[in-house]
Design a protein around this motif. Structure first.
Motif, PDB file in Angstrom:
ATOM      1  N   GLY A 142      12.916 -24.590   4.360  1.00  0.00           N
ATOM      2  CA  GLY A 142      13.043 -24.211   2.952  1.00  0.00           C
ATOM      3  C   GLY A 142      11.954 -23.313   2.415  1.00  0.00           C
ATOM      4  O   GLY A 142      12.136 -22.667   1.379  1.00  0.00           O
ATOM      5  N   SER A 143      10.797 -23.269   3.080  1.00  0.00           N
ATOM      6  CA  SER A 143       9.706 -22.462   2.540  1.00  0.00           C
ATOM      7  C   SER A 143       8.738 -22.093   3.650  1.00  0.00           C
ATOM      8  O   SER A 143       8.721 -22.708   4.717  1.00  0.00           O
ATOM      9  N   LEU A 144       7.910 -21.085   3.376  1.00  0.00           N
ATOM     10  CA  LEU A 144       6.884 -20.648   4.305  1.00  0.00           C
ATOM     11  C   LEU A 144       5.558 -21.341   3.996  1.00  0.00           C
ATOM     12  O   LEU A 144       5.309 -21.765   2.862  1.00  0.00           O
ATOM     13  N   ASN A 145       4.712 -21.427   4.997  1.00  0.00           N
ATOM     14  CA  ASN A 145       3.331 -21.827   4.752  1.00  0.00           C
ATOM     15  C   ASN A 145       2.726 -20.851   3.750  1.00  0.00           C
ATOM     16  O   ASN A 145       2.996 -19.655   3.782  1.00  0.00           O
ATOM     17  N   VAL A 146       1.874 -21.357   2.841  1.00  0.00           N
ATOM     18  CA  VAL A 146       1.361 -20.516   1.758  1.00  0.00           C
ATOM     19  C   VAL A 146       0.556 -19.329   2.281  1.00  0.00           C
ATOM     20  O   VAL A 146       0.607 -18.227   1.703  1.00  0.00           O
ATOM     21  N   SER A 147      -0.157 -19.503   3.388  1.00  0.00           N
ATOM     22  CA  SER A 147      -0.936 -18.378   3.907  1.00  0.00           C
ATOM     23  C   SER A 147      -0.021 -17.296   4.485  1.00  0.00           C
ATOM     24  O   SER A 147      -0.306 -16.099   4.377  1.00  0.00           O
ATOM     25  N   VAL A 148       1.089 -17.722   5.094  1.00  0.00           N
ATOM     26  CA  VAL A 148       2.056 -16.756   5.624  1.00  0.00           C
ATOM     27  C   VAL A 148       2.735 -16.015   4.475  1.00  0.00           C
ATOM     28  O   VAL A 148       2.884 -14.780   4.496  1.00  0.00           O
ATOM     29  N   ALA A 149       3.152 -16.757   3.447  1.00  0.00           N
ATOM     30  CA  ALA A 149       3.794 -16.131   2.294  1.00  0.00           C
ATOM     31  C   ALA A 149       2.848 -15.146   1.616  1.00  0.00           C
ATOM     32  O   ALA A 149       3.255 -14.049   1.201  1.00  0.00           O
ATOM     33  N   ALA A 150       1.581 -15.522   1.501  1.00  0.00           N
ATOM     34  CA  ALA A 150       0.598 -14.623   0.895  1.00  0.00           C
ATOM     35  C   ALA A 150       0.452 -13.352   1.713  1.00  0.00           C
ATOM     36  O   ALA A 150       0.362 -12.243   1.164  1.00  0.00           O
ATOM     37  N   GLY A 151       0.473 -13.493   3.042  1.00  0.00           N
ATOM     38  CA  GLY A 151       0.378 -12.325   3.904  1.00  0.00           C
ATOM     39  C   GLY A 151       1.559 -11.386   3.741  1.00  0.00           C
ATOM     40  O   GLY A 151       1.395 -10.156   3.704  1.00  0.00           O
ATOM     41  N   VAL A 152       2.751 -11.954   3.642  1.00  0.00           N
ATOM     42  CA  VAL A 152       3.951 -11.144   3.427  1.00  0.00           C
ATOM     43  C   VAL A 152       3.822 -10.344   2.132  1.00  0.00           C
ATOM     44  O   VAL A 152       4.095  -9.140   2.082  1.00  0.00           O
ATOM     45  N   MET A 153       3.371 -11.018   1.071  1.00  0.00           N
ATOM     46  CA  MET A 153       3.244 -10.358  -0.227  1.00  0.00           C
ATOM     47  C   MET A 153       2.173  -9.272  -0.206  1.00  0.00           C
ATOM     48  O   MET A 153       2.381  -8.162  -0.722  1.00  0.00           O
ATOM     49  N   MET A 154       1.021  -9.577   0.371  1.00  0.00           N
ATOM     50  CA  MET A 154      -0.061  -8.603   0.379  1.00  0.00           C
ATOM     51  C   MET A 154       0.339  -7.332   1.106  1.00  0.00           C
ATOM     52  O   MET A 154       0.045  -6.213   0.661  1.00  0.00           O
ATOM     53  N   TYR A 155       1.046  -7.487   2.211  1.00  0.00           N
ATOM     54  CA  TYR A 155       1.401  -6.290   2.967  1.00  0.00           C
ATOM     55  C   TYR A 155       2.598  -5.545   2.387  1.00  0.00           C
ATOM     56  O   TYR A 155       2.795  -4.370   2.691  1.00  0.00           O
ATOM     57  N   GLU A 156       3.346  -6.175   1.498  1.00  0.00           N
ATOM     58  CA  GLU A 156       4.344  -5.410   0.745  1.00  0.00           C
ATOM     59  C   GLU A 156       3.640  -4.512  -0.266  1.00  0.00           C
ATOM     60  O   GLU A 156       4.048  -3.357  -0.469  1.00  0.00           O
ATOM     61  N   VAL A 157       2.580  -5.019  -0.889  1.00  0.00           N
ATOM     62  CA  VAL A 157       1.789  -4.175  -1.786  1.00  0.00           C
ATOM     63  C   VAL A 157       1.200  -3.005  -1.007  1.00  0.00           C
ATOM     64  O   VAL A 157       1.256  -1.849  -1.442  1.00  0.00           O
ATOM     65  N   VAL A 158       0.646  -3.284   0.163  1.00  0.00           N
ATOM     66  CA  VAL A 158       0.079  -2.228   1.006  1.00  0.00           C
ATOM     67  C   VAL A 158       1.163  -1.214   1.371  1.00  0.00           C
ATOM     68  O   VAL A 158       0.949   0.016   1.279  1.00  0.00           O
ATOM     69  N   ARG A 159       2.325  -1.690   1.803  1.00  0.00           N
ATOM     70  CA  ARG A 159       3.406  -0.787   2.226  1.00  0.00           C
ATOM     71  C   ARG A 159       3.788   0.153   1.095  1.00  0.00           C
ATOM     72  O   ARG A 159       3.883   1.386   1.291  1.00  0.00           O
ATOM     73  N   GLN A 160       4.003  -0.405  -0.101  1.00  0.00           N
ATOM     74  CA  GLN A 160       4.429   0.435  -1.216  1.00  0.00           C
ATOM     75  C   GLN A 160       3.351   1.427  -1.626  1.00  0.00           C
ATOM     76  O   GLN A 160       3.636   2.591  -1.935  1.00  0.00           O
ATOM     77  N   ARG A 161       2.119   0.986  -1.631  1.00  0.00           N
ATOM     78  CA  ARG A 161       1.043   1.879  -2.077  1.00  0.00           C
ATOM     79  C   ARG A 161       0.760   2.974  -1.051  1.00  0.00           C
ATOM     80  O   ARG A 161       0.440   4.103  -1.421  1.00  0.00           O
ATOM     81  N   LEU A 162       0.881   2.651   0.219  1.00  0.00           N
ATOM     82  CA  LEU A 162       0.733   3.687   1.243  1.00  0.00           C
ATOM     83  C   LEU A 162       1.865   4.712   1.140  1.00  0.00           C
ATOM     84  O   LEU A 162       1.640   5.920   1.264  1.00  0.00           O
ATOM     85  N   LYS A 163       3.068   4.218   0.911  1.00  0.00           N
ATOM     86  CA  LYS A 163       4.223   5.116   0.777  1.00  0.00           C
ATOM     87  C   LYS A 163       4.058   6.037  -0.423  1.00  0.00           C
ATOM     88  O   LYS A 163       4.482   7.197  -0.397  1.00  0.00           O
ATOM     89  N   ALA A 164       3.415   5.509  -1.488  1.00  0.00           N
ATOM     90  CA  ALA A 164       3.192   6.313  -2.695  1.00  0.00           C
ATOM     91  C   ALA A 164       1.921   7.146  -2.619  1.00  0.00           C
ATOM     92  O   ALA A 164       1.536   7.779  -3.597  1.00  0.00           O
ATOM     93  N   ASN A 165       1.258   7.092  -1.451  1.00  0.00           N
ATOM     94  CA  ASN A 165       0.004   7.839  -1.227  1.00  0.00           C
ATOM     95  C   ASN A 165      -1.086   7.433  -2.217  1.00  0.00           C
ATOM     96  O   ASN A 165      -1.858   8.268  -2.692  1.00  0.00           O
ATOM     97  N   LEU A 166      -1.151   6.134  -2.515  1.00  0.00           N
ATOM     98  CA  LEU A 166      -2.183   5.619  -3.402  1.00  0.00           C
ATOM     99  C   LEU A 166      -3.371   5.156  -2.598  1.00  0.00           C
ATOM    100  O   LEU A 166      -3.232   4.648  -1.473  1.00  0.00           O
ATOM    101  N   GLU A 167      -4.555   5.278  -3.191  1.00  0.00           N
ATOM    102  CA  GLU A 167      -5.781   4.769  -2.564  1.00  0.00           C
ATOM    103  C   GLU A 167      -5.745   3.259  -2.672  1.00  0.00           C
ATOM    104  O   GLU A 167      -5.615   2.707  -3.771  1.00  0.00           O
ATOM    105  N   ILE A 168      -5.842   2.550  -1.527  1.00  0.00           N
ATOM    106  CA  ILE A 168      -5.748   1.093  -1.589  1.00  0.00           C
ATOM    107  C   ILE A 168      -7.052   0.417  -1.221  1.00  0.00           C
ATOM    108  O   ILE A 168      -7.178  -0.802  -1.346  1.00  0.00           O
TER     109      ILE A 168
END
Length: 252
Positions: free
Chosen positions: A225-251
């Motif tokens: 039913g759910s992910l371990n909180v550290s795994v879920a946090a990792g998924v979220m953090m790298y979605e932010v990274v993915r979008q910002r890299l795609k937008a050519n933003l300084e991260i």
């Protein structure tokens, strides 16, 4: 625990606080009667150091020397103030990206989140003073040393930190299995972002949830039913990274 990780004795702890030592928490035996206990409590309150009243046996397990019912656990890091850090990030001209942890208590989860956060270019992790893991030697080890590089802010409460971030232009994104918005459909590129993760057992507290601007879910396609909180946090953090890299933003 290594002897260099703590200070014991009421006068020694008072002097350590006055000298500016970085103290994570202070254990005080429940029935302490020392004359200068009030001085210690006043100093701890002034410097926002967590004091925990504990059975004397807990202190005895750390040291059998003449601790007088007082033992301070030293912090391997210096905590940052959220208001100072926020001002610095804006001054540096970056698009801030922080992770707000609401009641994470497992040191392994905390260390894993910190390790991923450092790798993902997160600007800071924010934790509360009470009801949360803190930065001790085990956390630093679990984080592979990331906690020695990544700013950590320890605030009086998660709710207060959430409100402060909102007042300073952050978009708060809560990660909850109750949400019906796929985490990839949220835009993380047009505002400062705070990813909010809840505790391992109860999730994000209702008061903090009410302060959040968006509620993200991570699709679960299996039977768990759910992910371990550290795994879920990792998924979220790298979605932010993915979008910002795609937008050519300084991260970083």
């Amino acid at each position: 625990m290594d002897r260099n990780d703590y200070i014991f004795g009421i006068r020694a702890v008072i002097e350590a606080i006055e000298a500016g030592r970085d103290i994570d928490k202070i254990f005080v035996k429940k029935d302490i009667q020392a004359e200068n206990a009030r001085e210690l409590f006043d100093l701890a309150r002034r410097y926002r150091i967590l004091v925990q009243r504990v059975p004397v046996e807990k202190i005895d397990r750390i040291t059998r020397k003449n601790h007088q019912g007082v033992l301070a656990i030293l912090s391997p890091i210096t905590y940052h103030r959220l208001d100072h850090l926020t001002a610095q990030l804006y001054e540096d001209g970056v698009l801030p990206f922080v992770v707000l942890l609401d009641g994470i208590t497992d040191v392994r989860n905390f260390g894993a989140i910190a390790r991923t956060a450092e790798a993902a270019g997160v600007d800071a992790i924010i934790i509360p003073e009470h009801g949360s893991v803190s930065v001790g030697g085990d956390a630093v080890k679990t984080s592979a040393g990331a906690l020695l590089r990544l700013p950590v802010c320890r605030e009086r409460s998660v709710l207060g930190a959430a409100r402060y971030l909102k007042d300073n232009g952050y978009r708060l994104v809560a990660v909850t299995e109750k949400a019906d918005i796929n985490y990839t459909t949220i835009d993380y590129t047009d505002a400062p972002i705070a990813i909010v993760m809840g505790s391992e057992d109860t999730g994000i507290s209702p008061d903090v949830l009410r302060e959040c601007d968006a509620f993200a879910s991570i699709p679960m396609l299996g039977h768990i039913g759910s992910l371990n909180v550290s795994v879920a946090a990792g998924v979220m953090m790298y979605e932010v990274v993915r979008q910002r890299l795609k937008a050519n933003l300084e991260i970083i």
